[in-house]
Design an enzyme around this catalytic site. Sequence first.
Site, PDB file in Angstrom:
ATOM      1  N   GLU A 214       0.824  -1.210   0.000  1.00 47.78           N
ATOM      2  CA  GLU A 214       0.000   0.000   0.000  1.00 47.78           C
ATOM      3  C   GLU A 214       0.854   1.254   0.000  1.00 47.78           C
ATOM      4  OE1 GLU A 214      -4.003  -1.570   2.157  1.00 47.78           O
ATOM      5  OE2 GLU A 214      -2.502  -0.677   3.454  1.00 47.78           O
TER       6      GLU A 214
ATOM      7  N   CYS B 185       3.566   8.290   1.672  1.00 42.73           N
ATOM      8  CA  CYS B 185       4.043   7.271   2.606  1.00 42.73           C
ATOM      9  C   CYS B 185       4.166   5.958   1.827  1.00 42.73           C
ATOM     10  CB  CYS B 185       3.029   7.163   3.754  1.00 42.73           C
ATOM     11  SG  CYS B 185       3.450   5.901   4.956  1.00 42.73           S
TER      12      CYS B 185
ATOM     13  N   CYS C 196       5.890  -7.544   7.016  1.00 48.35           N
ATOM     14  CA  CYS C 196       7.044  -7.130   7.824  1.00 48.35           C
ATOM     15  C   CYS C 196       7.396  -8.261   8.782  1.00 48.35           C
ATOM     16  CB  CYS C 196       6.717  -5.857   8.611  1.00 48.35           C
ATOM     17  SG  CYS C 196       8.135  -5.247   9.576  1.00 48.35           S
TER      18      CYS C 196
ATOM     19  N   CYS D 296       5.752  -6.221  15.466  1.00 54.73           N
ATOM     20  CA  CYS D 296       5.262  -5.295  16.494  1.00 54.73           C
ATOM     21  C   CYS D 296       3.770  -5.577  16.699  1.00 54.73           C
ATOM     22  CB  CYS D 296       5.493  -3.850  16.078  1.00 54.73           C
ATOM     23  SG  CYS D 296       7.224  -3.555  15.639  1.00 54.73           S
TER      24      CYS D 296
ATOM     25  N   CYS E 271       0.730  -3.400  15.178  1.00 53.93           N
ATOM     26  CA  CYS E 271       0.831  -2.962  13.788  1.00 53.93           C
ATOM     27  C   CYS E 271       0.221  -4.000  12.842  1.00 53.93           C
ATOM     28  CB  CYS E 271       2.308  -2.743  13.456  1.00 53.93           C
ATOM     29  SG  CYS E 271       2.622  -2.465  11.712  1.00 53.93           S
TER      30      CYS E 271
ATOM     31  N   CYS F 161      -1.078   5.223  10.380  1.00 54.39           N
ATOM     32  CA  CYS F 161       0.142   4.496  10.750  1.00 54.39           C
ATOM     33  C   CYS F 161      -0.223   3.137  11.305  1.00 54.39           C
ATOM     34  CB  CYS F 161       0.887   5.235  11.859  1.00 54.39           C
ATOM     35  SG  CYS F 161       1.492   6.814  11.356  1.00 54.39           S
TER      36      CYS F 161
HETATM   37  N1  SAH Z   1       8.856  -0.283  10.137  1.00 57.28           N
HETATM   38  C1  SAH Z   1       9.088   1.092  10.352  1.00 57.28           C
HETATM   39  C2  SAH Z   1       8.236   1.988   9.474  1.00 57.28           C
HETATM   40  C3  SAH Z   1       6.823   1.576   9.236  1.00 57.28           C
HETATM   41  S1  SAH Z   1       5.730   1.709  10.604  1.00 57.28           S
HETATM   42  C4  SAH Z   1       8.909   1.440  11.800  1.00 57.28           C
HETATM   43  O1  SAH Z   1       8.364   0.627  12.562  1.00 57.28           O
HETATM   44  O2  SAH Z   1       9.349   2.517  12.195  1.00 57.28           O
HETATM   45  C5  SAH Z   1       5.493   3.482  10.716  1.00 57.28           C
HETATM   46  C6  SAH Z   1       5.153   3.988  12.115  1.00 57.28           C
HETATM   47  O3  SAH Z   1       3.832   3.587  12.496  1.00 57.28           O
HETATM   48  C7  SAH Z   1       6.076   3.436  13.205  1.00 57.28           C
HETATM   49  O4  SAH Z   1       6.469   4.464  14.068  1.00 57.28           O
HETATM   50  C8  SAH Z   1       5.185   2.465  13.921  1.00 57.28           C
HETATM   51  O5  SAH Z   1       5.613   2.205  15.214  1.00 57.28           O
HETATM   52  C9  SAH Z   1       3.862   3.157  13.844  1.00 57.28           C
HETATM   53  N2  SAH Z   1       2.717   2.296  14.098  1.00 57.28           N
HETATM   54  C10 SAH Z   1       2.590   0.984  13.829  1.00 57.28           C
HETATM   55  N3  SAH Z   1       1.359   0.545  14.184  1.00 57.28           N
HETATM   56  C11 SAH Z   1       0.704   1.618  14.668  1.00 57.28           C
HETATM   57  C12 SAH Z   1      -0.607   1.817  15.165  1.00 57.28           C
HETATM   58  N4  SAH Z   1      -1.487   0.824  15.224  1.00 57.28           N
HETATM   59  N5  SAH Z   1      -0.959   3.057  15.571  1.00 57.28           N
HETATM   60  C13 SAH Z   1      -0.084   4.084  15.496  1.00 57.28           C
HETATM   61  N6  SAH Z   1       1.167   3.967  15.013  1.00 57.28           N
HETATM   62  C14 SAH Z   1       1.562   2.741  14.611  1.00 57.28           C
HETATM   63 FE1  SF4 Z   2       7.166  -3.649  10.900  1.00 55.56          FE
HETATM   64 FE2  SF4 Z   2       4.933  -2.500  11.732  1.00 55.56          FE
HETATM   65 FE3  SF4 Z   2       6.915  -2.948  13.454  1.00 55.56          FE
HETATM   66 FE4  SF4 Z   2       7.203  -1.049  11.563  1.00 55.56          FE
HETATM   67  S1  SF4 Z   2       5.708  -1.062  13.258  1.00 55.56           S
HETATM   68  S2  SF4 Z   2       8.678  -2.630  12.176  1.00 55.56           S
HETATM   69  S3  SF4 Z   2       6.036  -2.009   9.878  1.00 55.56           S
HETATM   70  S4  SF4 Z   2       5.731  -4.523  12.378  1.00 55.56           S
END
Ligand code: SAH
Ligand code: SF4
Length: 358
Positions: free
Chosen positions: A105, A118, A125, A129, A132, A349
Site C-alpha cells: 500500500e 508514505c 514485515c 510489532c 501494527c 500508521c
Molecule cells: N517499520 C518502520 C516503518 C513503518 S511503521 C517502523 O516501525 O518505524 C510506521 C510507524 O507507524 C512506526 O512508528 C510504527 O511504530 C507506527 N505504528 C505501527 N502501528 C501503529 C498503530 N497501530 N498506531 C499508530 N502507530 C503505529
Molecule cells: Fe514492521 Fe509495523 Fe513494526 Fe514497523 S511497526 S517494524 S512495519 S511490524
Amino acid sequence: MIKRLVTGDNHSEMKPLIYDLDLEQLSAQLQSWGQPSYRAVQLWQGLYQQLWSRPEDFSTFPKELRQKLADEFSFTNLREAERLHSKDGQTTKILFELPDRQPIETVLMRYEERNTLCISTQAGCAMGCVFCATGQMGFRRHLTSGEIVEQVLVFARQLKDEGERVSNVVLMGMGEPFHNYEATLAAIDRLGDPDGFNMGARRFTISTVGLIPAIKRFTAERRQIGLAISLHATQDELRSSILPVNQRYPIRELIQACREYVEMTGRRITFEWALIQNVNDSPQEAQRLAELLHGLNCHVNVIPLNPTRGYSGERSTRERVSAFRDVLESHGISCTVRVRRGIDIQAGCGQLAEHADS
Ligand code: SAH
Ligand code: SF4
C-alpha cells in the site's frame, strides 16, 4: 546482467522492471543493443522528468527501439487493485498488487500545501510489532528498489496532471526499511538524481523500529535523509513486549546509536511514540522519556494508537495525550501530536495490511 538484478525476489524469470536500473545500467543495456549513448539519457529523462510510463510514450525513439524496450523490460510491477479516498478528501490510499500477487500500500496525504507520500519497502514485515497491522500479517518479501521507486512515480504522475508534485516521502508504509537496506537506499538515490526525478535526500524520511547495525551503517554513510526511530517505551520489559526486536536491540544501545547519529551527522533525530491508553501514556513514562532523551537534538512525534484487528490496546484519551506532551515540553523537548489521517480508509500508521485482513 539485467536478469541478475532481480534475482533474490523469486520471480527472476520475469522481465526486469525498468526502474530497477540506474542510469549507468540502462546505458550499458542500450549500448549492448548498439544504441548511441545519448539514448540512455533520453530514456532516463523520459522516465524521471516527463514521467512517461509506457514504451510507446517515447515517440522520438525509433519504432524498433520502443519495441525492444517493451520486449525486454517491464514498465510496471504495480497493478492498482483498489484506490480509496478519505472522507475529508485529503488522504488517498492505493492498494497495489505485485506480479507475484503480494499486496502493498501507498498513501498520499495532502496537507497544508504539502503532498506527503508514505511508501512501502516490503510486502508485510518480519518485525512483529504487536499493534501494527503489517506486523500482524507477517513477512512476505522485500520490494526491489524499482518497486519502491515506482510507488513514487505513480503518485508523481497523478500530481503532475494536477500541476503539483510530491513534496516529501516518508518510508513509513509497510515494512521495515532497514531490513531491506540496499534496495531502500538505492531507490532514494535513484529518485535523487538531479538529471532525473531530482528529489533530494532531505525530502525523504526513513522510519525504523531500531535495527542498530543498520543505524550505525546509515550514520557512517552521512546521508542527508531524515531518520525517525519508533521508540514507544522507555523500559526494556515493556518495549520488548510490544516490539519483539527490542530483545535483540535494547533501549540503552539504541539510544546510544541515536546519539552517535546526531553527533556524527549534526542532524536532528525524530522519535515516534504510539500512545496506548494505560500502557505507555502515563506522565511518569513521559518523565522517563525526557530523561532518556536529555541533551539529544531530537523531536518527538506522538501518534495516538490507530486501531488494528489483531491488538486490543486502545488509543489514549485526548487528556492523556496533552498531559504526555506537556511533560516533554516542560523539559524543553519539542513534540507534535501527529494528526490522525485516513483512519476511515485504514491508511493511518500501522493500519496497512492486505485488504482481506483489514
Ligand atoms: N517499520 C518502520 C516503518 C513503518 S511503521 C517502523 O516501525 O518505524 C510506521 C510507524 O507507524 C512506526 O512508528 C510504527 O511504530 C507506527 N505504528 C505501527 N502501528 C501503529 C498503530 N497501530 N498506531 C499508530 N502507530 C503505529
Ligand atoms: Fe514492521 Fe509495523 Fe513494526 Fe514497523 S511497526 S517494524 S512495519 S511490524
